[in-house]
Design an enzyme around this catalytic site. Structure first.
Site, mmCIF file in Angstrom:
data_model
loop_
_atom_site.group_PDB
_atom_site.id
_atom_site.type_symbol
_atom_site.label_atom_id
_atom_site.label_comp_id
_atom_site.label_asym_id
_atom_site.label_seq_id
_atom_site.Cartn_x
_atom_site.Cartn_y
_atom_site.Cartn_z
ATOM 1 N N ALA A 168 -14.129 -2.693 -0.407
ATOM 2 C CA ALA A 168 -14.857 -2.029 -1.755
ATOM 3 C C ALA A 168 -14.153 -0.615 -1.804
ATOM 4 O O ALA A 168 -14.139 -0.024 -2.876
ATOM 5 C CB ALA A 168 -16.085 -1.900 -1.475
ATOM 6 N N HIS A 169 -13.822 0.209 -0.792
ATOM 7 C CA HIS A 169 -13.518 1.573 -0.720
ATOM 8 C C HIS A 169 -12.338 1.843 -1.402
ATOM 9 O O HIS A 169 -11.811 2.999 -1.788
ATOM 10 C CB HIS A 169 -13.501 2.098 0.434
ATOM 11 C CG HIS A 169 -12.186 1.894 1.375
ATOM 12 N ND1 HIS A 169 -11.366 2.643 1.688
ATOM 13 C CD2 HIS A 169 -11.885 0.848 2.325
ATOM 14 C CE1 HIS A 169 -10.600 2.425 2.448
ATOM 15 N NE2 HIS A 169 -10.810 1.051 2.859
ATOM 16 N N THR A 180 -25.385 -8.622 11.570
ATOM 17 C CA THR A 180 -26.027 -8.307 10.333
ATOM 18 C C THR A 180 -25.477 -7.836 9.323
ATOM 19 O O THR A 180 -24.505 -6.970 9.228
ATOM 20 C CB THR A 180 -27.287 -7.239 10.664
ATOM 21 O OG1 THR A 180 -27.963 -7.976 11.981
ATOM 22 C CG2 THR A 180 -28.381 -7.171 9.638
ATOM 23 N N ASN A 225 0.608 -1.133 0.076
ATOM 24 C CA ASN A 225 0.131 0.091 -0.121
ATOM 25 C C ASN A 225 0.760 1.253 -0.219
ATOM 26 O O ASN A 225 0.158 2.283 -0.263
ATOM 27 C CB ASN A 225 -0.932 -0.013 1.299
ATOM 28 C CG ASN A 225 -0.214 -0.224 2.555
ATOM 29 O OD1 ASN A 225 0.354 -1.269 2.980
ATOM 30 N ND2 ASN A 225 -0.251 0.774 3.300
ATOM 31 N N GLN A 237 -5.075 -3.492 -2.477
ATOM 32 C CA GLN A 237 -4.992 -2.583 -3.467
ATOM 33 C C GLN A 237 -4.929 -3.079 -4.646
ATOM 34 O O GLN A 237 -4.983 -2.533 -5.662
ATOM 35 C CB GLN A 237 -3.243 -2.104 -3.007
ATOM 36 C CG GLN A 237 -3.253 -1.074 -1.912
ATOM 37 C CD GLN A 237 -3.864 0.082 -1.884
ATOM 38 O OE1 GLN A 237 -4.229 0.506 -2.654
ATOM 39 N NE2 GLN A 237 -4.139 0.563 -0.563
ATOM 40 N N CYS A 268 -4.375 4.612 7.507
ATOM 41 C CA CYS A 268 -4.517 4.065 8.826
ATOM 42 C C CYS A 268 -3.339 4.540 10.006
ATOM 43 O O CYS A 268 -3.533 4.682 11.134
ATOM 44 C CB CYS A 268 -4.481 2.364 8.897
ATOM 45 S SG CYS A 268 -5.768 1.774 7.998
#
Length: 358
Positions: free
Chosen positions: A185-186, A219, A140, A168, A301
């Site tokens: 996903a992001h 959930t 990354n 990545q 992060c």
């Protein structure tokens, strides 16, 4: 400065949500029931959830099980803590979640100066017994691509399992031949807060009960899963075009007296890792931000803490280069003009710093 004037070159941290993903999420929100509920509304939501799961598997060309999670970090933690093999091993340049999840007794595989796994070091740790071996597909910070298909053969022949962090690379490069794959996903135009753990054989992973065939409690976020599937189906990345852009960036940086990190290693086209000897990452980030350009100095992060890069340290990158490291990362719509604007501003900052030091 208005938002329209800003230039976003931090796609490796997170990407803008694609219109296709936004539309899929909006449609999914009309089916608001819990996918685990047995009534008609719940069954309708379950149908959409499984449709998203099937699309994700198909777009990633994965023929095995797909466990939906909250993101790549959770996917890594599930595999790291519950893979049914005794030992734990990880590469020296992994994302920070990996050593944390693998635990303090995890053994470390060294890397070469270009960021690739040192295969002698890998052989040494594999000789100590079967283990879960975590190796990032694409780093990354540097964009270095590990030859995981070849390494997987060596790992499996030693009775070990491979966990590949593909945050990545998923949706951009073909997935590696791994036993567990973490993705989200992001990083590819989908929404934040949803990811997958791809599992080759569920018999290698401890079940805990609950949702996702008993492999994850909680959930499921059905709208986010549909957004993830839609982003993958959109196929927004033209990697050949992006490779040309990164080559343009690399050439301009080197011509301007800068350095390209791991320039001789195989690297993903979406990440440029550069340094300005004599500069400081903190100052460069602030000045670029004031000029309307968003980049980073490593993982989102941890980069807010402005600590020195453990990735570059593991690669033995010289201190002056590591201290001025900047990551420039591209999205589907990044253009030549964007690269040129960044380079012009980067050179202006560098020239000003040199003049002030004179």
């Amino acid at each position: 400065m208005s938002g329209s004037e800003r230039l976003y070159l931090d796609h490796a941290a997170t990407t803008p949500v694609l219109p296709e993903a936004r539309a899929a999420i909006a449609r999914a929100l009309e089916s608001w029931a819990n996918p685990s509920s047995p009534h008609a509304e719940g069954r309708a939501a379950r149908f959409l959830l499984e449709e998203a799961r099937s699309t994700i598997a198909r777009m990633l060309e994965w023929r095995h099980d797909v466990i939906l999670t909250s993101g790549a970090s959770e996917s890594v933690e599930i595999a790291a803590k519950r893979a049914l093999v005794e030992g734990r091993v990880h590469g020296a340049t992994e994302h920070a979640i990996v050593p944390h999840a693998m635990g303090p007794n995890s053994r470390v595989i060294a890397v070469t100066p270009d960021g690739l796994i040192d295969e002698a070091s890998l052989d040494a740790v594999l000789a100590e017994g079967p283990a879960l071996v975590a190796i990032q597909h694409v780093n990354n910070e540097t964009g270095v691509i590990q030859p995981l298909d070849r390494l997987a053969e060596k790992i499996r022949s030693a009775g070990s399992l491979l966990l590949a962090d593909c945050a990545q690379s998923a949706g951009k490069l073909p997935l590696p031949d791994a036993d567990f794959i973490a993705a989200c996903a992001h990083k590819l135009g989908g929404p934040p807060g949803v990811g997958v753990l791809l599992v080759r054989d569920l018999a290698t992973l401890e079940a805990v009960g609950g949702q996702e065939k008993g492999y994850r409690r909680g959930t499921q976020d059905m709208p986010a899963a549909l957004g993830f599937a839609a982003a993958l189906a959109a196929k927004p990345y033209d990697m050949e075009r992006l490779l040309a852009l990164r080559s343009r960036l690399d050439a301009a940086i080197q011509a301007g007296g800068g350095c390209v990190i791991a320039k001789d290693a195989p690297r993903i086209p979406t990440i440029g890792s550069i340094a300005m000897p004599g500069g400081k990452s903190e100052s460069l980030l602030v000045q670029l931000d004031l000029a309307g350009i968003a980049v980073s100095a490593g993982s989102a992060c941890s980069s807010g803490k402005m600590q020195s890069s453990k990735v570059l340290a593991a690669m033995h990158v010289p201190e002056d280069m590591a201290a001025s490291f900047i990551r420039v990362s591209f999205g589907p719509n990044t253009s030549e003009a964007d690269i040129d604007r960044f380079v012009t501003e980067w050179q202006r900052i560098g020239n000003r710093s040199k003049a002030e030091a004179a």
